[in-house]
Design an enzyme around this catalytic site. Structure first.
Site, short mmCIF file in Angstrom:
data_model
loop_
_atom_site.label_atom_id
_atom_site.label_comp_id
_atom_site.label_asym_id
_atom_site.label_seq_id
_atom_site.Cartn_x
_atom_site.Cartn_y
_atom_site.Cartn_z
N LYS A 1 -13.61 -6.55 9.59
CA LYS A 1 -12.91 -7.84 9.73
C LYS A 1 -11.40 -7.65 9.61
CE LYS A 1 -16.26 -11.13 7.84
NZ LYS A 1 -16.56 -11.93 6.66
N GLY B 1 0.83 -1.21 0.00
CA GLY B 1 0.00 0.00 0.00
C GLY B 1 0.86 1.25 0.00
N PHE B 2 0.20 2.38 0.18
CA PHE B 2 0.90 3.67 0.15
C PHE B 2 1.97 3.74 1.25
CE2 PHE B 2 0.26 8.00 2.22
CZ PHE B 2 1.36 8.55 1.61
N ARG C 1 -8.99 10.25 -1.47
CA ARG C 1 -8.45 11.09 -0.40
C ARG C 1 -8.19 12.49 -0.94
NH1 ARG C 1 -4.48 7.05 2.99
NH2 ARG C 1 -4.25 5.86 1.09
N ASN D 1 -5.24 -12.03 14.44
CA ASN D 1 -4.30 -12.96 13.80
C ASN D 1 -2.85 -12.50 13.95
OD1 ASN D 1 -6.19 -14.84 12.93
ND2 ASN D 1 -6.69 -13.64 11.10
N ASN E 1 -3.06 -8.35 0.33
CA ASN E 1 -4.03 -9.02 -0.55
C ASN E 1 -4.35 -8.14 -1.77
OD1 ASN E 1 -5.64 -7.02 0.49
ND2 ASN E 1 -7.34 -8.37 1.09
N LYS F 1 -10.71 0.15 14.19
CA LYS F 1 -9.39 0.54 14.68
C LYS F 1 -9.38 0.71 16.21
CE LYS F 1 -6.82 1.12 10.88
NZ LYS F 1 -5.48 0.59 10.67
N TYR G 1 -14.45 1.65 10.05
CA TYR G 1 -13.02 1.96 10.17
C TYR G 1 -12.69 2.44 11.58
CZ TYR G 1 -8.54 4.19 8.81
OH TYR G 1 -7.22 4.57 8.69
N VAL H 1 -5.09 -10.82 5.80
CA VAL H 1 -4.79 -10.93 7.24
C VAL H 1 -5.99 -11.37 8.08
CG1 VAL H 1 -2.86 -9.30 7.25
CG2 VAL H 1 -5.20 -8.47 7.71
P1 NAD Z 1 -3.50 1.83 1.68
O1 NAD Z 1 -4.93 1.51 1.38
O2 NAD Z 1 -2.67 2.44 0.61
O3 NAD Z 1 -2.74 0.54 2.19
C1 NAD Z 1 -3.35 -0.51 2.88
C2 NAD Z 1 -2.76 -1.82 2.37
O4 NAD Z 1 -3.37 -2.90 3.09
C3 NAD Z 1 -3.04 -2.06 0.89
O5 NAD Z 1 -1.88 -2.50 0.25
C4 NAD Z 1 -4.12 -3.13 0.91
O6 NAD Z 1 -4.12 -3.93 -0.27
C5 NAD Z 1 -3.75 -3.91 2.16
N1 NAD Z 1 -4.87 -4.65 2.74
C6 NAD Z 1 -6.14 -4.21 2.96
N2 NAD Z 1 -6.88 -5.19 3.51
C7 NAD Z 1 -6.04 -6.27 3.64
C8 NAD Z 1 -6.23 -7.58 4.14
N3 NAD Z 1 -7.41 -8.00 4.62
N4 NAD Z 1 -5.17 -8.41 4.11
C9 NAD Z 1 -3.96 -8.03 3.62
N5 NAD Z 1 -3.75 -6.79 3.13
C10 NAD Z 1 -4.78 -5.92 3.15
O7 NAD Z 1 -3.51 2.76 2.97
P2 NAD Z 1 -2.31 3.52 3.69
O8 NAD Z 1 -2.58 4.95 3.61
O9 NAD Z 1 -1.01 2.99 3.24
O10 NAD Z 1 -2.57 3.08 5.20
C11 NAD Z 1 -1.80 2.06 5.81
C12 NAD Z 1 -2.24 1.91 7.26
O11 NAD Z 1 -2.03 3.14 7.95
C13 NAD Z 1 -3.71 1.55 7.42
O12 NAD Z 1 -3.83 0.62 8.47
C14 NAD Z 1 -4.35 2.85 7.79
O13 NAD Z 1 -5.49 2.67 8.58
C15 NAD Z 1 -3.23 3.55 8.55
N6 NAD Z 1 -3.39 5.01 8.49
C16 NAD Z 1 -3.08 5.69 7.34
C17 NAD Z 1 -3.28 7.06 7.30
C18 NAD Z 1 -2.94 7.89 6.08
O14 NAD Z 1 -3.20 9.09 6.09
N7 NAD Z 1 -2.34 7.34 5.05
C19 NAD Z 1 -3.81 7.72 8.41
C20 NAD Z 1 -4.14 6.98 9.53
C21 NAD Z 1 -3.92 5.62 9.56
N1 UDP Z 2 -12.44 16.28 0.81
C1 UDP Z 2 -12.83 17.24 -0.09
N2 UDP Z 2 -12.79 16.95 -1.42
C2 UDP Z 2 -12.36 15.74 -1.89
C3 UDP Z 2 -11.95 14.76 -0.96
C4 UDP Z 2 -12.01 15.04 0.39
O1 UDP Z 2 -13.22 18.35 0.27
O2 UDP Z 2 -12.33 15.56 -3.14
C5 UDP Z 2 -12.46 16.60 2.24
C6 UDP Z 2 -13.20 15.59 3.12
O3 UDP Z 2 -14.59 15.90 3.17
C7 UDP Z 2 -12.51 15.79 4.45
C8 UDP Z 2 -11.07 16.14 4.07
O4 UDP Z 2 -11.13 16.58 2.72
O5 UDP Z 2 -13.07 16.88 5.14
C9 UDP Z 2 -10.10 14.98 4.19
O6 UDP Z 2 -10.65 13.90 3.49
P1 UDP Z 2 -9.87 12.53 3.30
O7 UDP Z 2 -10.85 11.61 2.64
O8 UDP Z 2 -8.57 12.76 2.63
O9 UDP Z 2 -9.51 12.02 4.76
P2 UDP Z 2 -10.24 12.01 6.18
O10 UDP Z 2 -9.36 12.84 7.02
O11 UDP Z 2 -11.62 12.60 6.08
O12 UDP Z 2 -10.26 10.57 6.55
#
Ligand code: NAD
Ligand code: UDP
Length: 313
Positions: free
Chosen positions: A92, A13-14, A187, A100, A35, A150, A146, A60
């Site tokens: 889930k 992922g990211f 996002r 797990n 996955n 979490k 979510y 997972v």
């Molecule tokens: P993302 O969606 O890019 O990455 C999530 C990864 O998890 C993906 O590669 C996806 O394929 C994998 N995945 C999802 N469900 C799965 C499963 N059941 N089994 C195996 N792999 C699975 O999101 P991200 O931004 O990289 O976020 C990564 C983690 O950080 C997440 O847990 C997210 O909740 C947390 N997080 C991210 C942010 C953010 O701003 N990027 C903020 C708060 C928390």
């Molecule tokens: N948002 C927006 N335009 C978009 C996407 C998101 O104005 O095209 C707003 C959304 O309503 C929220 C904030 O930007 O207030 C951040 O949204 P994001 O989905 O990135 O993350 P969140 O912090 O809400 O999980």
């Protein structure tokens, strides 16, 4: 430091892809589990030639058996559009996934870090948010799969710690952005940049006065690694994010400016339960981890815009 064998769930992922790259750079062996629900192989293509890197396609929510020294549990879709697409699977992934991975950590005596989120604060009533704030979450709303998933994962981490003496680390991550975000994941940063590069309308939800605090991915990865390597008794939860707060309208204007775009702002309805204000208090991370973000929003956005310019949109 001694070479570690490290499991990163959600490693394609990211955030996970940046974390895998950094852990490999530091000389570790990395096992990436994903996955590919929201992640992709293209995010880790540059790592595949490294003999210390291994990938396993796995969900997972099913048990996993690997031998590692530590586990970063990142698997979970993070964009509201993605996590609301299949909300039951989101819960889930958070809850069964945590069970797990905690079970695995207990069996092999590994330390384990949970990627928790600022979303556990919900639509916060105190500002900025510090770790002792218990949050204001709607348990039956569209974001609950979510947020509550979490929150339950955090409960499981702390119960495994108290009940089984597991060394845990809980990071509450605030909005993070950078290269490897999916262009269409909904996002705000990726949406605005893609729209600006295409000279399309920038979709601001609500009046754009809601705020977020945006952390560049390199800073966040530093924080995660510092937390994992911190003393055994420092378990968190700890906020990781950039405390510079911007309104969504500010962000739209910055992105238009940086992209040299002709885009105009289009106002759309505010989604249900959208938090009005979000900003981390990072005193705990600053004091215990000697960590604070170093990349300004302008510099981080410039790098992110360059990434999106280079991929076929
Ligand atoms: P993302 O969606 O890019 O990455 C999530 C990864 O998890 C993906 O590669 C996806 O394929 C994998 N995945 C999802 N469900 C799965 C499963 N059941 N089994 C195996 N792999 C699975 O999101 P991200 O931004 O990289 O976020 C990564 C983690 O950080 C997440 O847990 C997210 O909740 C947390 N997080 C991210 C942010 C953010 O701003 N990027 C903020 C708060 C928390
Ligand atoms: N948002 C927006 N335009 C978009 C996407 C998101 O104005 O095209 C707003 C959304 O309503 C929220 C904030 O930007 O207030 C951040 O949204 P994001 O989905 O990135 O993350 P969140 O912090 O809400 O999980």
């Amino acid at each position: 430091m001694k070479r570690q064998r490290i499991l990163v769930t959600g490693g394609a992922g990211f955030l996970g892809s940046h974390l895998c790259a950094r852990l490999l750079e530091e000389g570790n062996e990395v096992v990436c589990v994903d996955n590919y629900f929201t992640g992709s192989k293209s995010n880790i293509l540059n790592l595949l030639d490294n003999p210390l890197f291994e990938i396993i396609r796995h969900d997972v929510t099913f048990p996993l058996y690997v031998e590692v020294d530590s586990i970063y549990n990142l698997a979970c879709p993070a964009s509201p559009v993605h996590y609301q697409h299949d909300p039951v699977q989101t819960t889930k992934t958070s809850v069964h996934g945590a069970i797990n991975m905690l079970g695995l950590a207990k069996r092999i005596n590994a330390r384990i870090l949970q990627a928790s989120t600022s979303e556990i604060y919900g639509d916060p009533q105190i500002h900025p948010q510090s770790e002792d704030y218990c949050g204001h979450v709607n348990p039956i709303g569209v974001r609950a799969c979510y947020d509550e998933g979490k929150r339950c994962a955090e409960t499981l981490f702390f119960d495994y710690h108290r009940q089984h003496d597991l060394i845990i680390k809980v990071a509450r991550i605030f909005n993070t952005y950078g290269p490897n975000m999916v262009p269409h994941d909904g996002r705000v940063v990726s949406n605005f940049i893609v729209q600006a590069l295409r000279n399309q309308n920038i979709t601001v939800y609500g009046d754009g006065s809601q705020t977020r605090s945006f952390c560049y991915v390199d800073d966040l990865v530093d924080g995660l690694i510092k937390l994992m390597n911190s003393d055994d008794d420092f378990i968190g939860p700890v906020n990781l994010g950039n405390p510079s707060e911007f309104s969504i309208l500010d962000l739209a204007q910055k992105v238009i400016h940086l992209c040299g775009s002709k885009s105009r702002i289009e106002y759309k309805p505010l989604p249900m339960d959208d938090p009005k204000q979000r900003c981390p208090d990072i005193s705990l991370a600053m004091n215990h981890l000697k960590w604070k973000p170093t990349v300004s929003l302008e510099d981080g956005l410039t790098k992110t815009v360059a990434y999106f310019q280079n991929i076929a949109l």
